[in-house]
Structures are given as structure tokens and as C-alpha cells.
Design a protein around this motif. Structure first.
Motif, PDB file in Angstrom:
ATOM      1  N   TYR A 105       0.803  -1.223   0.000  1.00 16.19           N
ATOM      2  CA  TYR A 105       0.000   0.000   0.000  1.00 16.19           C
ATOM      3  C   TYR A 105       0.838   1.276   0.000  1.00 16.19           C
ATOM      4  O   TYR A 105       0.659   2.164  -0.829  1.00 16.19           O
ATOM      5  CB  TYR A 105      -0.934  -0.010   1.206  1.00 16.19           C
ATOM      6  CG  TYR A 105      -1.941   1.116   1.214  1.00 16.19           C
ATOM      7  CD1 TYR A 105      -3.158   0.983   0.566  1.00 16.19           C
ATOM      8  CD2 TYR A 105      -1.680   2.313   1.871  1.00 16.19           C
ATOM      9  CE1 TYR A 105      -4.072   2.002   0.560  1.00 16.19           C
ATOM     10  CE2 TYR A 105      -2.589   3.344   1.864  1.00 16.19           C
ATOM     11  CZ  TYR A 105      -3.796   3.180   1.210  1.00 16.19           C
ATOM     12  OH  TYR A 105      -4.701   4.201   1.206  1.00 16.19           O
ATOM     13  N   GLY A 106       1.790   1.325   0.944  1.00 18.45           N
ATOM     14  CA  GLY A 106       2.606   2.526   1.063  1.00 18.45           C
ATOM     15  C   GLY A 106       3.406   2.801  -0.195  1.00 18.45           C
ATOM     16  O   GLY A 106       3.590   3.960  -0.586  1.00 18.45           O
ATOM     17  N   ARG A 108       2.544   1.744  -3.261  1.00 16.93           N
ATOM     18  CA  ARG A 108       1.617   2.084  -4.346  1.00 16.93           C
ATOM     19  C   ARG A 108       1.186   3.544  -4.255  1.00 16.93           C
ATOM     20  O   ARG A 108       1.127   4.233  -5.278  1.00 16.93           O
ATOM     21  CB  ARG A 108       0.386   1.183  -4.299  1.00 16.93           C
ATOM     22  CG  ARG A 108       0.684  -0.263  -4.669  1.00 16.93           C
ATOM     23  CD  ARG A 108      -0.600  -0.968  -5.096  1.00 16.93           C
ATOM     24  NE  ARG A 108      -0.491  -2.408  -5.017  1.00 16.93           N
ATOM     25  CZ  ARG A 108       0.055  -3.162  -5.956  1.00 16.93           C
ATOM     26  NH1 ARG A 108       0.546  -2.602  -7.031  1.00 16.93           N
ATOM     27  NH2 ARG A 108       0.112  -4.471  -5.798  1.00 16.93           N
ATOM     28  N   VAL A 109       0.874   4.015  -3.061  1.00 15.75           N
ATOM     29  CA  VAL A 109       0.453   5.421  -2.968  1.00 15.75           C
ATOM     30  C   VAL A 109       1.625   6.354  -3.265  1.00 15.75           C
ATOM     31  O   VAL A 109       1.424   7.505  -3.637  1.00 15.75           O
ATOM     32  CB  VAL A 109      -0.182   5.783  -1.596  1.00 15.75           C
ATOM     33  CG1 VAL A 109      -1.453   4.991  -1.380  1.00 15.75           C
ATOM     34  CG2 VAL A 109       0.783   5.612  -0.454  1.00 15.75           C
TER      35      VAL A 109
END
Lengths: 249, 339
Positions: A105-106, A108-109
Motif C-alpha cells: 500500500y505505502g 503504491r500510494v
């Protein structure tokens, strides 16, 4: 190095931190201890500006510098700050996604698209969080299927995946059993060779076991700050001694 | 014996109230059953047939036509407009036929029109409604301002649908010059259910645990990334639940579309347009408006009753199917994303 200088913090009209100053050295574990409501979590959440989310709260005096940068200066990019200062919360908060997607997640953002790089970061951070061997065969399963302790270590791994310099931990073991707690403490010890760690804890034995430095807060004031050994064996202040020996709090 | 008499009195009151509530419930149930059975029984005479394929395909796939009824060589003839003209070509003799509007053919354009109105207005309402709900629950900070907006939204929810119809007529049809068109109907119906969508979306957004937002922000996600990836997906099942009710209302309302989107009769189907932009600016037939027209705008007789009940029955089934589809969609999302 995190440098907190003469910080006052207010929620509306209510002042919760009074003139707090302390320097947390790099690649060491600093523990914040003190009774509930003493302001230790508030100070922790100032360091990655998580308090921005709380209406009417602000630093009314003083400044906090992380690696020499004033984190409340108007030009500062808060997204960038939070990438450099990761956080682990009291209640483990994995996202309702697969284990793999939680860690990714981290990245990808942050705009990382390359699958190989994400794969690599997932494995590396899960290894750092001592979770890889337990879950490497079920990276595609939902993170909610993990045990409480594993979920919290997943959250630590997730924070490590974006390669922060500082990791803030807000009572990371408060909902865990002793065995899971021991694993996290071991992990903290291993991580401090690479990261600056700040941990808030209610558990004084835990502060004694994992930290190099301890700060004792009471009613929004920093009462005493120093090497953990000194705070626990030879505290300079009467209030610290009373708290550590269990006379209040 | 004071205690004894008060005891029996108390038990009488208990029983009486119990039966009052119970009968009230049964009464509601009985009314609903009567209405539904009446429509289903009378409607199924039109919709189903007693020979293969047992469904009146014509009724579902043809546009409405005028019915001609006349006696010919002692036989009673019931012919639709098209059949009647063909019959006249072969028979060349004048007959004294009674014409009954809309009572032959089917209701296919109305089904299509209602489906188009529902889809378009739900898109309008969901886009505007979810955006507004995101603003209210995630971005806005001023408590007084939010309270003011919320009161305004609740007031909007209480506005009668005919007023929305007039508003849509004034703004979209006349002022914007869209005429009686699909797009005017979409916006009118969309505005009508907007309050319900906003309120329910906001509740669903607030029900997403704070930890997910904080966890995402702490990893360096922006507010928008957090909302898009880590809040909205988990709020969607709740938002869809609320939109199910919206769908039933949109499909069922007659007043907002009678000035803005509905034609009593139209021969072309909505896709029979010359330019693709004309698609948005054409009026359509719609099931509720068709029911209104066939049951109050034309003289009543035994032939109109068939189309009235048939349309009402199909209408109920269509609404149920749309609601069912959204329930299935919601359950699938919920299973995928549970916490």
C-alpha cells in the motif's frame, strides 16, 4: 535525531503539553511513559503531524525538528514527512486486503508500479518484522485472518516497507498477549540498529526492557528525561520515583 | 382485595395492547397482500398465456398500439392497429370498429424508458451524492456550516415530488432548453433522491473505522488516496444499500417525469436516433406514466383494464428485479471487503 523544543500543544482552549523539550537520538529507542492523559501520545502524534486530523488542535508554541527540518513550517509537505516518519498504532489496523496488498500500500500510494520492486519490498519488510517465515505461503489471503500479534507485526512491516527513518509506536503491545508482546519487543531491539524508534508504553517493564532513553510525563509536563537505566534505578525526581515504584498512576 | 383486582386489570391491559399491536401488524400485511395479489392475478392474465411459451411475448416486446374491436360475419374481432390495416387491405369493406387507444401491442418502450431513467438518474444521484457525502464526512471542518447543510438536505428530502417535477420543468426543460428529454428526467429524478443518497452515504463513510484512515495517512497517502483506496471501497456496500431504496423511488415516481421526460406515446425506440447526442435529448415512455395515462387519460372499458394491470404487474416485477440486482451486488462487495 528528533528535536522537540519548548512545545506547547492545545486542543481548543485546553492545553495538554506544557513547554516540552527533549532530543531523541538516532538509531536508539526512546520510551514515553506516564499515566493516562499525561500527553505522551499527543507528543508522539505531533512528530508525524497525525494531530492535523484533530479539529482545533495545534502546537501553540515551540517547534519540532526531524533531522534538522521544522516539521510545522508552512512549506513542508506532510505526505513526505509521513513517509519519513512511520507510525504503528495502539490498535492494530491492517487494511481489509491481502497481506501482500497491505505491505504494498505505502509503495503504491508513493507511485511505485514495478511489480518486482514491490515484491522485493514486501519480502524484505516482512523479514524485518520477523513475519516472513510464518506467512510467506499465504500472502494473498486477507490480513484479517492473522492473529492479533501477527497483525501488529504486519502493521510494523507495512510501516517499514516505505523505508522511513523514524518509527513511532503508540502502545503497540497493549492489546497483545505476553508471547506476542515478547516477539514485538525482540523486533524493536532488532530494528533500532537501522531506525530511530519512539515508543509510548503503559508498561514500565516494557520501557525498561526495550528502551535506551526514557521520558516520564505527568499532567502534560516532561518531568524527567534520561538514560533508561538511570530513570529506573536512580530517578532524579520524586514524582518519577513514585510512578515507577507504583505509588500512583 | 385491592391487589387482585389491579392484577386482573393489568393483565387485561396487557392482553388488549398486545392484540392491538398484533392486529395493526396483520392489517398492514393484509393490505399489502391484497394489493399485490390483485395486481399479480389480474396482471398475469395479460402477461402470461395458457399456451407455449406461456409468456405474452408481444406484450413485453411490442410498442403500444390502438386496439380495434368490431363484429365481422358474426365473429368478434380484436385487432391491433397494424393487424387491422392489413385486414382492411384484404377485405376492402367498411366496418364499424371501435378504437381503444394503447390497448393492443405491448409496453416494451415503457420498460426501456424506465430502465434508462433509473440508470441515468442513479448515476447522477450517486456521483453528486457520494461527492457531497465525502466532502461532509472527510473534508469539511466547520461544525456550524455542516449542521446548516444537513438541515438543508433534510428539508430537500421533504419536498413533494411534484414540486421537483415543476422545478425540473422550469430549470432543465425551459431555462436550459433541454425540452422534454431523458437528461432533464435524469437530473430531476437524481435531485429528488439526492438527500437520501447523501445521508446514507455519509453514514456509511463514517462507519469505516478511523484506524483505516490513520493507517493510510501514516504511510504517506494523501487524503484523496486514502478516501479512494481505503475508505470509499469499504463504504460502498452501505451506499448501495441505500441506493436500492432510491431505485425503487426513481422507478416509481410519476410526478417528476410527467413534465420533464415522459411521452404518452412515441413510436421510435430510444436508440433510434440520428445523432448520438440526440439520445440524451429525447423523451421516453415510462411505466409509471404509462399506467397513469392508460388509467386516467383514456375512456375506461374491459380492454383498458388488461393493459393497466399488465403494466402494473410488469412494473412491480421490474422494480423487484432492479432491487434484487443491487442486493446481489452489495452482498458480493460485502463478502469481498469485510472487516
Amino acid at each position: 535525531m528528533i528535536d522537540v523544543r519548548e512545545v506547547d500543544f492545545t486542543y481548543g482552549d485546553h492545553k495538554v503539553l506544557h513547554n516540552v523539550s527533549l532530543q531523541m537520538p538516532p538509531r536508539a529507542v526512546t520510551a514515553f511513559i506516564g499515566p493516562s492523559g499525561c500527553g505522551k501520545t499527543t507528543l508522539l502524534r505531533c512528530i508525524n503531524r497525525m494531530n492535523d486530523l484533530v479539529d482545533g488542535s495545534r502546537i501553540s508554541k515551540g517547534a519540532i525538528h526531524v533531522e534538522g527540518i521544522d516539521i510545522n513550517s508552512p512549506g513542508l509537505d506532510v505526505v513526505d514527512l509521513r513517509r519519513r516518519v512511520g507510525m504503528v498504532f495502539q490498535k492494530s489496523n491492517p487494511f481489509p486486503k491481502s497481506i501482500y496488498e497491505n505491505i504494498a500500500y505505502g509503495l503504491r500510494v508513493a507511485g511505485v508500479k514495478k511489480r518486482s520492486r514491490i515484491d522485493e519490498a514486501v519480502e524484505k519488510s516482512l523479514r524485518s518484522a520477523a513475519l516472513w517465515d510464518e506467512i510467506k505461503d499465504r500472502l494473498d489471503t486477507n490480513a484479517y485472518g492473522l492473529s492479533g500479534g501477527q497483525q501488529q507485526r504486519l502493521c510494523i512491516a507495512r510501516a517499514l516497507a516505505v523505508e522511513p527513518e523514524v518509527v513511532l509506536m503508540d502502545e503497540p503491545c497493549s492489546a497483545l498477549d505476553p508471547i506476542a508482546t515478547a516477539k514485538i519487543e525482540e523486533l524493536i531491539q532488532a530494528l533500532k540498529t537501522q531506525y530511530t524508534i519512539v515508543i509510548v508504553t503503559h508498561n514500565m517493564q516494557q520501557a525498561g526492557r526495550v528502551s535506551d532513553l526514557t521520558a516520564f510525563f505527568y499532567l502534560g509536563k516532561l518531568i524527567e528525561f534520561g538514560p533508561t537505566v538511570k530513570i529506573f534505578t536512580n530517578p532524579g525526581e520524586k514524582q518519577t520515583e513514585d510512578y515507577i515504584t507504583g505509588r500512583f498512576g | 382485595m385491592v391487589a387482585a383486582s389491579s392484577n386482573s386489570r393489568r393483565s387485561f391491559v396487557q392482553t388488549f395492547m398486545f392484540w392491538t399491536f398484533r392486529l395493526a401488524t396483520y392489517f398492514v400485511l393484509a393490505c399489502a397482500t391484497c394489493i399485490f395479489l390483485d395486481i399479480a392475478i389480474k396482471g398475469s392474465r395479460t402477461v402470461f398465456t395458457n399456451h407455449a411459451p406461456f409468456i405474452n411475448v408481444k406484450f413485453l416486446t411490442e410498442p403500444p398500439q390502438t386496439l380495434y374491436v368490431f363484429d365481422y360475419q358474426g365473429k368478434k374481432m380484436e385487432l391491433s392497429d397494424r393487424e387491422f390495416r392489413k385486414w382492411q387491405e384484404t377485405h376492402k369493406e367498411p366496418v364499424d370498429a371501435t378504437s381503444i387507444a394503447y390497448s393492443a401491442g405491448g409496453i416494451w418502450p415503457c420498460i426501456v424508458g424506465t430502465a434508462l431513467l433509473v440508470i441515468g438518474s442513479m448515476i447522477v444521484a450517486l456521483v453528486i451524492g457520494i461527492s457531497a457525502a465525502i466532502y461532509l464526512s472527510e473534508y469539511s471542518r466547520d461544525a456550524h456550516f455542516i449542521r446548516f447543510i444537513r438541515v438543508a438536505i433534510l428539508n430537500l428530502a421533504g419536498v413533494p415530488s411534484i414540486v421537483f417535477g415543476l422545478f425540473g420543468f422550469g430549470l432543465f426543460v425551459i431555462y436550459f432548453g433541454w425540452n422534454v428529454s431523458l437528461i432533464a428526467g435524469w437530473f430531476t429524478l437524481g435531485l429528488m433522491i439526492l438527500p437520501a443518497i447523501i445521508i446514507a452515504s455519509e453514514e456509511s463513510l463514517r462507519a469505516v473505522p478511523k484506524g483505516l484512515r490513520e493507517g493510510s495517512l501514516a504511510l504517506g497517502a494523501t487524503s484523496w488516496q486514502t478516501i479512494r483506496k481505503n475508505v470509499l471501497p469499504y463504504a460502498m456496500p452501505g451506499i448501495l444499500t441505500s441506493s436500492i431504496l432510491g431505485i425503487a423511488r426513481v422507478a416509481g415516481e410519476t410526478a417528476p417525469i410527467m413534465f420533464t421526460a415522459a411521452y404518452a406515446m412515441r413510436d421510435e425506440m430510444p436508440w433510434q436516433v440520428t445523432k448520438w447526442t440526440d439520445f440524451f435529448f429525447q423523451g421516453v415512455m415510462a411505466l409509471p406514466y404509462h399506467i397513469y395515462v392508460v388509467s386516467s387519460k383514456i375512456p375506461q372499458n374491459e380492454y383498458t383494464e388488461r393493459v393497466q394491470y399488465g403494466t402494473a404487474f410488469v412494473f412491480l416485477v421490474v422494480v423487484m428485479l432492479i432491487a434484487l440486482a443491487s442486493i446481489v451486488l452489495r452482498e458480493r462487495q460485502r463478502r469481498r471487503l469485510s472487516w
